[in-house]
Design a protein around this motif. Structure first.
Motif, PDB file in Angstrom:
ATOM      1  N   LYS A  19      28.055 -12.701  -0.236  1.00  0.00           N
ATOM      2  CA  LYS A  19      27.162 -13.028  -1.490  1.00  0.00           C
ATOM      3  C   LYS A  19      27.805 -12.164  -2.612  1.00  0.00           C
ATOM      4  O   LYS A  19      28.328 -11.058  -2.638  1.00  0.00           O
ATOM      5  N   LEU A  21      26.689 -10.414  -5.654  1.00  0.00           N
ATOM      6  CA  LEU A  21      25.553  -9.759  -6.037  1.00  0.00           C
ATOM      7  C   LEU A  21      25.111  -9.782  -7.501  1.00  0.00           C
ATOM      8  O   LEU A  21      24.083 -10.106  -8.031  1.00  0.00           O
ATOM      9  N   SER A 103      18.155 -10.438  -2.011  1.00  0.00           N
ATOM     10  CA  SER A 103      17.118  -9.375  -1.373  1.00  0.00           C
ATOM     11  C   SER A 103      17.430  -8.156  -2.239  1.00  0.00           C
ATOM     12  O   SER A 103      18.413  -7.782  -2.504  1.00  0.00           O
ATOM     13  N   ASP A 105      16.972  -5.277  -1.322  1.00  0.00           N
ATOM     14  CA  ASP A 105      17.437  -4.109  -0.662  1.00  0.00           C
ATOM     15  C   ASP A 105      18.857  -4.057  -1.193  1.00  0.00           C
ATOM     16  O   ASP A 105      19.614  -3.135  -1.017  1.00  0.00           O
ATOM     17  N   ASP A 106      19.533  -5.027  -1.527  1.00  0.00           N
ATOM     18  CA  ASP A 106      21.205  -5.205  -2.059  1.00  0.00           C
ATOM     19  C   ASP A 106      21.225  -4.268  -3.311  1.00  0.00           C
ATOM     20  O   ASP A 106      22.460  -3.986  -3.506  1.00  0.00           O
ATOM     21  N   TYR A 107      20.090  -4.212  -3.645  1.00  0.00           N
ATOM     22  CA  TYR A 107      20.509  -3.557  -5.306  1.00  0.00           C
ATOM     23  C   TYR A 107      20.111  -2.189  -5.461  1.00  0.00           C
ATOM     24  O   TYR A 107      18.759  -1.938  -5.510  1.00  0.00           O
TER      25      TYR A 107
END
Length: 255
Positions: A19, A21, A103, A105-107
């Protein structure tokens, strides 16, 4: 990756999916600045030295290097600050862009993201060959001195070879771009074609850390070949272009 391969009936080793992001021009600007600084300042104004990435900075080049690298550092922090200010908006855009792949949570937080950016440069002197502060016997010290001297002689030779290679590449490109007559299809070249070769004149002088006579002569010959030469004159004057190419080709043969 597993979802993509499974959805397409492929084995797990068929490929990989990652991905992206963040899609932000402010982050792109940081990355481009990093590449420019590394290539056009750090690599350009220094010479190769060790396999670990350490570069040799000749004393004569230090003022110019320090000026450019500190300016690049200031610009780096400005660009990073621009990105950090745009981070929340870029994250919101990512949610729309990634769809179900998004998601939160990716950041990480902006504070954590900020800690990921660093700009460091440091200079250390080259030790003298006789600078062995070791509690070993005289014979062993002499062996180490000889090994040390041989090692640094090889390192200097490699560094000087890089200067020759850069100069050769600049001249070779000039020869290739000047290889046409008015009756041929004209080759397009930018003003930097001449500027890049002239730039090497300064490097041949400041990077000549061993006082190599051949390098001094090469600098004089290149200066002579480019005397009075301008990019516009090369574009407009067929005879001048061919004469300049002939001189450059003669230099290439010497290299």
């Amino acid at each position: 990756t597993k979802q993509t391969t499974a959805a397409n009936g492929a084995s797990e080793d068929a490929g990989a999916f990652h991905k992206k992001l963040i899609a932000s021009p402010t982050l792109d600007a940081v990355q481009k600045h990093i590449a420019h600084t590394r290539t056009n300042i750090h690599y350009h104004l220094t010479m190769p030295w060790s396999d670990m990435g350490v570069r040799l900075l000749p004393t004569a080049m230090y003022p110019e290097y320090y000026k450019q690298i500190t300016e690049a550092e200031t610009e780096f922090h400005r660009l990073v600050n621009d990105f950090l200010q745009a981070y929340s908006w870029a994250q919101a855009q990512a949610q729309a862009r990634l769809g179900n792949l998004f998601s939160s949570d990716d950041y990480p937080s902006v504070e954590i993201v900020s800690s990921k950016f660093r700009f460091r440069h440091a200079q250390t002197p080259i030790p003298e060959v006789g600078d062995f502060r070791l509690n070993i016997g005289t014979e062993a010290q002499e062996t180490l001195r000889q090994q040390y001297a041989a090692h640094y002689a090889q390192q200097y030779q490699s560094a000087m070879g890089d200067v020759w290679e850069r100069t050769y590449d600049a001249l070779k490109k000039m020869s290739e771009r000047l290889d046409y007559t008015d009756s041929d299809n004209k080759k397009i070249f930018r003003d930097s074609l001449v500027d890049n070769v002239r730039d090497m004149l300064g490097l041949l002088s400041k990077f000549n850390i061993t006082g190599d006579a051949k390098m001094r002569r090469a600098k004089v010959k290149i200066e002579s070949a480019l005397l009075g030469i301008t990019p516009d004159a090369l574009r407009e004057d067929d005879d001048l272009r061919l004469d300049t190419k002939s001189k450059v080709d003669a230099l290439l043969k010497e290299f």
